[in-house]
Design a protein around this motif. Structure first.
Motif, PDB file in Angstrom:
ATOM      1  N   MET A   1       0.844  -1.204   0.000  1.00  0.00           N
ATOM      2  CA  MET A   1       0.000   0.000   0.000  1.00  0.00           C
ATOM      3  C   MET A   1       0.884   1.260   0.000  1.00  0.00           C
ATOM      4  SD  MET A   1      -3.297   0.627   2.437  1.00  0.00           S
ATOM      5  CE  MET A   1      -3.966  -1.018   2.515  1.00  0.00           C
ATOM      6  N   ILE A   4       3.179   7.140   3.555  1.00  0.00           N
ATOM      7  CA  ILE A   4       3.042   8.580   3.791  1.00  0.00           C
ATOM      8  C   ILE A   4       4.118   9.380   3.047  1.00  0.00           C
ATOM      9  CG2 ILE A   4       4.417   8.581   5.930  1.00  0.00           C
ATOM     10  CD1 ILE A   4       2.300  10.600   7.049  1.00  0.00           C
ATOM     11  N   VAL A   7       3.034   9.733  -0.579  1.00  0.00           N
ATOM     12  CA  VAL A   7       1.930  10.702  -0.663  1.00  0.00           C
ATOM     13  C   VAL A   7       2.472  12.115  -0.526  1.00  0.00           C
ATOM     14  CG1 VAL A   7      -0.112  11.559   0.559  1.00  0.00           C
ATOM     15  CG2 VAL A   7       0.146   9.116   0.119  1.00  0.00           C
ATOM     16  N   ASN A   8       3.373  12.307   0.440  1.00  0.00           N
ATOM     17  CA  ASN A   8       3.942  13.646   0.641  1.00  0.00           C
ATOM     18  C   ASN A   8       4.751  14.101  -0.568  1.00  0.00           C
ATOM     19  OD1 ASN A   8       2.785  13.997   3.094  1.00  0.00           O
ATOM     20  ND2 ASN A   8       4.588  13.420   4.276  1.00  0.00           N
TER      21      ASN A   8
ATOM     22  N   ASP B  33      -5.968   2.369   6.693  1.00  0.00           N
ATOM     23  CA  ASP B  33      -4.597   2.579   7.154  1.00  0.00           C
ATOM     24  C   ASP B  33      -4.445   4.024   7.628  1.00  0.00           C
ATOM     25  OD1 ASP B  33      -1.874   2.033   7.555  1.00  0.00           O
ATOM     26  OD2 ASP B  33      -1.338   2.831   5.578  1.00  0.00           O
ATOM     27  N   SER B  35      -1.219   6.651   9.007  1.00  0.00           N
ATOM     28  CA  SER B  35       0.132   6.888   9.516  1.00  0.00           C
ATOM     29  C   SER B  35       0.285   8.379   9.761  1.00  0.00           C
ATOM     30  CB  SER B  35       1.207   6.357   8.572  1.00  0.00           C
ATOM     31  OG  SER B  35       0.917   6.739   7.274  1.00  0.00           O
ATOM     32  N   GLN B  36       1.180   8.693  10.690  1.00  0.00           N
ATOM     33  CA  GLN B  36       1.277  10.077  11.130  1.00  0.00           C
ATOM     34  C   GLN B  36       2.687  10.397  11.559  1.00  0.00           C
ATOM     35  OE1 GLN B  36      -0.524  11.068  14.953  1.00  0.00           O
ATOM     36  NE2 GLN B  36       1.168  12.523  14.822  1.00  0.00           N
ATOM     37  N   THR B  37       3.161  11.578  11.182  1.00  0.00           N
ATOM     38  CA  THR B  37       4.472  12.023  11.664  1.00  0.00           C
ATOM     39  C   THR B  37       4.369  13.501  12.010  1.00  0.00           C
ATOM     40  OG1 THR B  37       5.157  12.651   9.447  1.00  0.00           O
ATOM     41  CG2 THR B  37       5.881  10.483  10.204  1.00  0.00           C
ATOM     42  N   ASN B  44       1.341  15.896  10.445  1.00  0.00           N
ATOM     43  CA  ASN B  44       1.269  15.390   9.083  1.00  0.00           C
ATOM     44  C   ASN B  44       0.671  13.981   9.125  1.00  0.00           C
ATOM     45  OD1 ASN B  44       1.945  14.545   6.462  1.00  0.00           O
ATOM     46  ND2 ASN B  44       3.699  15.944   6.446  1.00  0.00           N
ATOM     47  N   MET B  45      -0.563  13.843   8.654  1.00  0.00           N
ATOM     48  CA  MET B  45      -1.205  12.534   8.732  1.00  0.00           C
ATOM     49  C   MET B  45      -1.736  12.099   7.372  1.00  0.00           C
ATOM     50  SD  MET B  45      -4.439  11.233  10.997  1.00  0.00           S
ATOM     51  CE  MET B  45      -5.695  12.212  10.216  1.00  0.00           C
ATOM     52  N   MET B  46      -1.645  10.791   7.144  1.00  0.00           N
ATOM     53  CA  MET B  46      -2.238  10.244   5.934  1.00  0.00           C
ATOM     54  C   MET B  46      -3.146   9.086   6.290  1.00  0.00           C
ATOM     55  SD  MET B  46      -0.590   7.888   3.007  1.00  0.00           S
ATOM     56  CE  MET B  46      -0.629   6.553   4.143  1.00  0.00           C
ATOM     57  N   ILE B  48      -5.659   6.053   4.509  1.00  0.00           N
ATOM     58  CA  ILE B  48      -6.249   5.447   3.312  1.00  0.00           C
ATOM     59  C   ILE B  48      -7.606   4.898   3.726  1.00  0.00           C
ATOM     60  CG2 ILE B  48      -5.988   3.697   1.518  1.00  0.00           C
ATOM     61  CD1 ILE B  48      -2.980   3.949   1.873  1.00  0.00           C
TER      62      ILE B  48
END
Lengths: 454, 90
Positions: A1, A4, A7-8, B33, B35-37, B44-46, B48
């Motif tokens: 998948m 991040i 995507v960034n 899903d 994820s985060q930083t 900053n989060m993504m 799905i």
């Protein structure tokens, strides 16, 4: 998948590095509109364009929203009008009527430009070709969205010097009749050699006779993305440099491929080609000149510029062809002056001349593009410049083009403002020695020996 | 499956994830899903998500999340997953 970081990376390209899809261009054949009655012809043209392209702009906007990628222009290209109008038009004014119809149709469907007010005269001119060419100045003066192009030569046919001579006069006349807008008409008129049938970029877009009834071509862009990618490899060797450009071109083209597939599916129109050109805009950072500087030149135009551009153009193609099976159009780096802040800066700094730009056109995908020259330049000199570019295209089996703007009333030292994507430009000096005796010889330059492949 | 990537970028504050997740739950959108930083002090989060059984259209979700983002001072964007797949997967 997807993770991040990926995507960034994509979103950084879009938000900070000016990645965009420059255009979705719908190619529409108007051959079935041909009629001997001008009114009926106009009606058929209007109906066909407004039917085929009725959902084009909306579909473009939907895709833009769903994928979060800007699609800057939605455009239409059509069959060269000199063919469509051949049996109905008796005078240049008749052709101007068609131009107005096209303009109304473009306005009705909401596109940014419509290209194909064109004639293909690489070997000879028919009466209707000549009438259309003579109507270009008025057609461009009286319309808003129309772009015009004339193909005056090809590797297979040689160069039609009668057409080259005529086009020098037509460019000048177009400048005269649009003088109140800084000769803007010339920004929508391009003279080509080896013009492709499927180019989605203006002003040279037309829907060639080798094409299907209706197709979708997509032009991607992204000089800014390449420029930023090169910042991380400033001191690296050529292998790393080429690899970086290639990978970036691949990523950019994949976005174009996705947009093309989606547009084709939603509109129910077959997908034609992706044109993976690096097309700059006047926005800071969205510049091909900046890439050349990133490769290692103080200014675009410095010694080494032609080699750097050759490398760039080749790597863009190599990355792009891996990303899409149908690459076409012009596909390479564009080097317009007024549309590229870095090029403008180079001209102002004295680093870049028309002669150097001409050398650069030998290795890039188009030609002398969006160059403002003094308004008192003679038509024969413009024809000479066109002939030089056409010769480069003919001998090197590539597309070349001339889109120069003799800005009436302005001279070297002045600046001209075209606005929007067309940008602004300092007037560049032109070699003023005479070439009229050469241009005035009638006939054509024969095709080069390496074109005889049968 | 109709996969959409939601990205949230902005100044870190309490309750960002809660706000987004609550909205998605109410709209019937399943999270696949997260994820985060924190990048140089910025949240900053993504995510799905799968919109197959969403009660709302993509346009509505996109516009409403955009508004929610404005209220809590972050930028929230929705994009179909294919754009990332095309660019990063052969």
């Amino acid at each position: 998948m997807i993770n991040i970081f990926e995507v960034n990376e994509t979103n950084k390209m879009i938000q900070q590095e000016n990645l965009d899809v420059r255009t979705i261009t719908m190619g529409i054949s108007l051959l079935d509109c041909a009629d001997s009655d001008l009114n009926r012809l106009n009606q058929k043209i209007y109906d066909k364009i407004t039917t085929c392209a009725k959902d084009l702009v909306k579909t473009g906007k939907d895709i833009e929203k769903e994928f979060g990628i800007p699609i800057v222009n939605k455009r239409i290209s059509i069959t060269p009008i000199a063919m469509v109008g051949a049996s109905a038009c008796r005078t240049p004014e008749d052709y101007v009527e068609i131009a107005k119809t096209l303009d109304r149709a473009a306005r009705a469907v909401g596109v940014n430009f419509l290209g194909g007010y064109s004639a293909v005269v690489s070997k000879g001119m028919t009466t209707s070709d000549e009438l259309l060419i003579r109507s270009i100045p008025q057609a461009l003066a009286q319309t808003e969205f129309i772009c015009s192009s004339v193909n005056v030569g090809s590797t297979k046919t040689g160069i039609n010097m009668d057409a080259v001579k005529l086009m020098g006069e037509i460019v000048k006349e177009t400048a005269e009749v649009t003088r109140d807008k800084d000769s803007l008409g010339c920004a929508k008129l391009v003279v080509l050699c080896n013009a492709p049938d499927d180019n989605p970029f203006m002003a040279g877009a037309f829907h060639g006779v080798s094409e299907a009834d209706c197709i979708i071509n997509v032009g991607v862009s992204g000089p800014g993305v390449v420029k930023y990618a090169l910042e991380s490899v400033r001191e690296a060797d050529f292998e790393v440099l080429c690899e970086t450009i290639k990978k970036t071109a691949f990523k950019i083209t994949r976005v174009g491929q996705l947009v093309a597939q989606e547009a084709s599916k939603r509109l129910g129109v077959p997908f034609g080609i992706i044109d993976l050109s690096l097309a700059p805009t006047p926005a800071v950072g969205d510049s091909v000149a900046d890439i050349l500087e990133g490769i290692g030149l103080e200014k675009a135009g410095a010694p080494g510029t032609t080699a750097a551009l050759a490398l760039l153009n080749d790597q863009v193609k190599k990355g792009g062809v891996m990303a899409s099976s149908y690459v076409g159009g012009l596909s390479g780096a564009f080097i317009p002056v007024s549309e590229d802040q870095g090029m403008i800066d180079s001209v102002l700094a004295g680093a870049l001349t028309i002669e150097k730009l001409e050398a650069m056109t030998c290795v890039c995908s188009v030609g002398l593009d969006m160059i403002a020259i003094p308004g008192d330049t003679k038509p024969s000199t413009i024809s000479g410049i066109i002939a030089d570019e056409a010769a480069i295209g003919m001998v090197n089996q590539k597309t070349t083009a001339v889109r120069i703007i003799p800005v009436i009333g302005k001279n070297v030292g002045d600046t001209v403002e075209f606005g929007g994507l067309l940008g602004y430009a300092p007037i560049m000096p032109v070699n003023s020695f005479d070439c009229s005796r050469f241009v005035n010889r009638s006939g054509r330059i024969p095709a080069p020996i390496h074109s005889f492949k049968n | 499956m109709k996969k959409v990537v939601i990205t949230v970028v902005g100044k870190d504050t309490v309750g960002i994830i809660a706000r987004v997740c609550t909205y998605l739950a109410e709209a019937g959108i399943n999270i696949l899903d997260i994820s985060q930083t924190i990048v140089s002090g910025y949240f900053n989060m993504m995510m799905i998500v799968d919109m197959t059984s969403s009660k709302k259209t993509f346009d509505e979700v996109s516009a409403e999340l955009d508004r929610a983002g404005e209220e809590i001072g972050v930028s929230i964007k929705c994009q179909r997953e294919e754009i990332f797949d095309m660019m990063h997967r052969i």
